[in-house]
Motif scaffolding. Structure first.
Motif, PDB file in Angstrom:
ATOM      1  N   HIS A 282      33.902  44.374  46.486  1.00  0.00           N
ATOM      2  CA  HIS A 282      34.261  45.556  45.419  1.00  0.00           C
ATOM      3  C   HIS A 282      33.159  46.285  45.124  1.00  0.00           C
ATOM      4  O   HIS A 282      32.027  45.373  44.665  1.00  0.00           O
TER       5      HIS A 282
ATOM      6  N   TYR B  76      36.585  49.209  43.505  1.00  0.00           N
ATOM      7  CA  TYR B  76      37.050  49.681  44.852  1.00  0.00           C
ATOM      8  C   TYR B  76      36.697  48.640  45.866  1.00  0.00           C
ATOM      9  O   TYR B  76      35.291  48.466  46.079  1.00  0.00           O
TER      10      TYR B  76
ATOM     11  N   GLY C  72      41.177  48.642  43.024  1.00  0.00           N
ATOM     12  CA  GLY C  72      41.928  49.230  43.957  1.00  0.00           C
ATOM     13  C   GLY C  72      41.448  48.626  44.996  1.00  0.00           C
ATOM     14  O   GLY C  72      40.306  48.503  45.626  1.00  0.00           O
TER      15      GLY C  72
ATOM     16  N   HIS D 285      39.197  55.639  48.648  1.00  0.00           N
ATOM     17  CA  HIS D 285      40.353  55.412  47.497  1.00  0.00           C
ATOM     18  C   HIS D 285      40.425  56.660  46.975  1.00  0.00           C
ATOM     19  O   HIS D 285      39.753  57.239  46.838  1.00  0.00           O
TER      20      HIS D 285
END
Length: 512
Positions: A343, A351, A393, A383
């Motif tokens: 991420h 994300y 996310g 995203h």
């Protein structure tokens, strides 16, 4: 002596004194930095007027000038040939492909006895020097727009609190027509800076070849004459519109004389005329500024004999490049490094990116709605931007296969699998999930039990599930024991504690 330059009376007096001392015309010319022919002409005029050195006290500069040049009927340097319409020629020079040679040929066609080309050029440049500093530079139509922030600010009052907040004034001036644009923004930060450019191009209805900004930190990371470093977001905006960015040289005010003069003019029109008004919103302020901008552009430029708007429509609008199909959406670019959990962080939220990019450096493009991740120029993830809720996310496709399988487990999914066997099996799954402090802790148990049931007759699975719920056997080993010992076929116990046959159970002798 350069053409068009008049001798001063002081120079003529010095010329007469040197001639009295026997200095040649050539030496006098070198001393005064004028042509020998000019020296000879003026000495001849003095001799014809009976003037010799020393001059008497009654010969003032005005008397000297009158006696030297009155007989010719004109002052020295006065023009005896038909004059072109210099303001009209100055406007024509802003059209693409027009130069002094073209204008001179048209002038000579109309006036065959007019000035020669070199004298024509000298007189044109002399006319330009009489204009304002803005007009001294030659700017081709559609070539440049100069942009900057005014040093002055406009106050805006919050109607609910009464707090006064000062807004910046963005000013842009086109090079050829001097068409002016201005608006108020809350700050000089990157979103306001780029947004002002987008609205400027919309106002112009086209795009010039170059934008010349000052070295504002929002647009230019590193000011340099040879290699200025642009802010990446600013550069992407320029790429979208197909316009070049040419920052003014550091500490070179002449590079931005056009916008500097435009800023002063805009301040007079905008701040001067709106100083007694109170604004309660930025939109209200910009509406008033737009009215003043129209007045600026409709104002008649005295020396050119036309308005900025008329000159823009006639000369510059046809030379602008067309706008792209869509307006640029502001995006902020950042550098990030992929964490061990695959991420990246942006504004406090995480994300995912493909797990193979762990520890790689990537570029983030943040808009109000999306977060895009680029690696070596290729987009690898996109995203919806998060402003609340979970900080993570995560796209399942970015996970390693083992993580992906775990992420796909949900209570509803296990219930759906169990429902395929029957209501008793679904009840067993619900009981196993509720038996744990957190439902996720029962996912592996449910998965193992459902695998035990794979290939069995649904009727028996239902019986085993009913037996397990009845006796409280909510672990994988307990249900495996029920299957192994065929306890689902034994009568269910009632009224007493359940007894489970298991090899690890201690018998009555253990307690003797």
């Amino acid at each position: 002596m350069p053409a068009g330059r008049e001798l001063t009376m002081r120079q003529i007096r010095q010329m007469l004194r040197l001639a009295r001392d026997g200095v040649s015309a050539r030496e006098i010319g070198r001393t005064l930095r004028i042509a020998r022919s000019t020296v000879q002409d003026n000495l001849g005029r003095a001799a014809a007027a009976g003037l010799t050195w020393p001059l008497g006290p009654e010969i003032t500069d005005a008397v000297l000038e009158e006696r030297l040049f009155a007989r010719a009927g004109v002052k020295q340097g006065a023009r005896r040939r038909v004059e072109p319409d210099w303001p009209s020629l100055a406007r024509e020079m802003r059209r693409p492909g027009v130069n002094l040679m073209v204008l001179w040929e048209e002038y000579r066609d109309a006036h065959p006895g007019g000035y020669g080309y070199s004298r024509f050029c000298d007189l044109f440049r002399e006319f330009e020097r009489r204009l304002t500093p803005v007009m001294r530079q030659h700017h081709a139509a559609g070539d440049k727009v100069f942009v900057d922030y005014s040093g002055k600010k406009v106050p805006v009052v919050d109607p609910s609190t009464g707090v006064v907040r000062e807004a910046e004034i963005f000013v842009a001036v086109l090079g050829a027509s001097s068409l002016t644009y201005a608006e108020a923004t809350w700050s000089q930060a990157l979103p306001d800076w780029i947004g002002a450019h987008v609205r400027l191009f919309r106002f112009l209805g086209g795009v010039p070849r170059l934008v010349v900004p000052d070295n504002l930190k929002s647009g230019i990371h590193k000011a340099s004459f040879y290699d200025p470093e642009l802010n990446r977001s600013y550069g992407m905006m320029a790429h979208h519109y197909g316009v070049g960015i040419l920052p003014a040289r550091p500490r070179k005010p002449r590079d931005k004389a056009k916008v500097e003069a435009g800023v002063r003019f805009a301040q007079t029109y905008i701040l001067g005329r709106l100083r007694r008004l109170t604004f309660f919103s930025l939109a209200e302020c910009n509406a008033a500024i737009a009215t003043m901008v129209e007045r600026i552009n409709a104002h008649l430029m005295r020396r050119l004999g036309t308005s900025r708007r008329a000159l823009f429509e006639a000369v510059e609008r046809p030379a602008l490049r067309p706008l792209p199909a869509g307006e640029y959406e502001f995006a902020e670019w950042r550098l990030a490094r992929v964490n061990l959990d695959y991420h990246v962080e942006a504004s406090g939220f995480l994300y995912s990116v493909p797990h193979g990019l762990i520890r790689e450096q990537v570029d983030l493009r943040l808009t109000t709605r999306t977060v895009e991740v680029f690696h070596r120029g290729q987009r690898v993830a996109a995203h919806e931007r998060r402003y609340g809720g979970s900080r993570h996310g995560t796209d399942p496709d970015h996970m390693p296969s083992a993580h992906r399988r775990y992420a796909e487990w949900t209570p509803e999914r296990f219930r759906r699998w169990a429902r395929a066997f029957g209501p008793e099996t679904e009840g067993l799954v619900i009981a196993m999930l509720h038996h744990r402090p957190h439902p996720e802790q029962g996912f592996r148990t449910c998965l193992g039990v459902l695998r035990l049931f794979r290939g069995l007759d649904p009727a028996r699975v239902e019986a085993v599930s009913a037996r397990a719920v009845a006796v409280g056997a909510l672990t994988y080993k307990s249900i495996a024991s029920i299957l192994a010992n065929n306890l689902d076929r034994a009568p269910r116990p009632s009224g007493s504690a359940p007894v489970i046959d298991h090899p690890n159970l201690r018998g009555p002798r253990y307690f003797h």
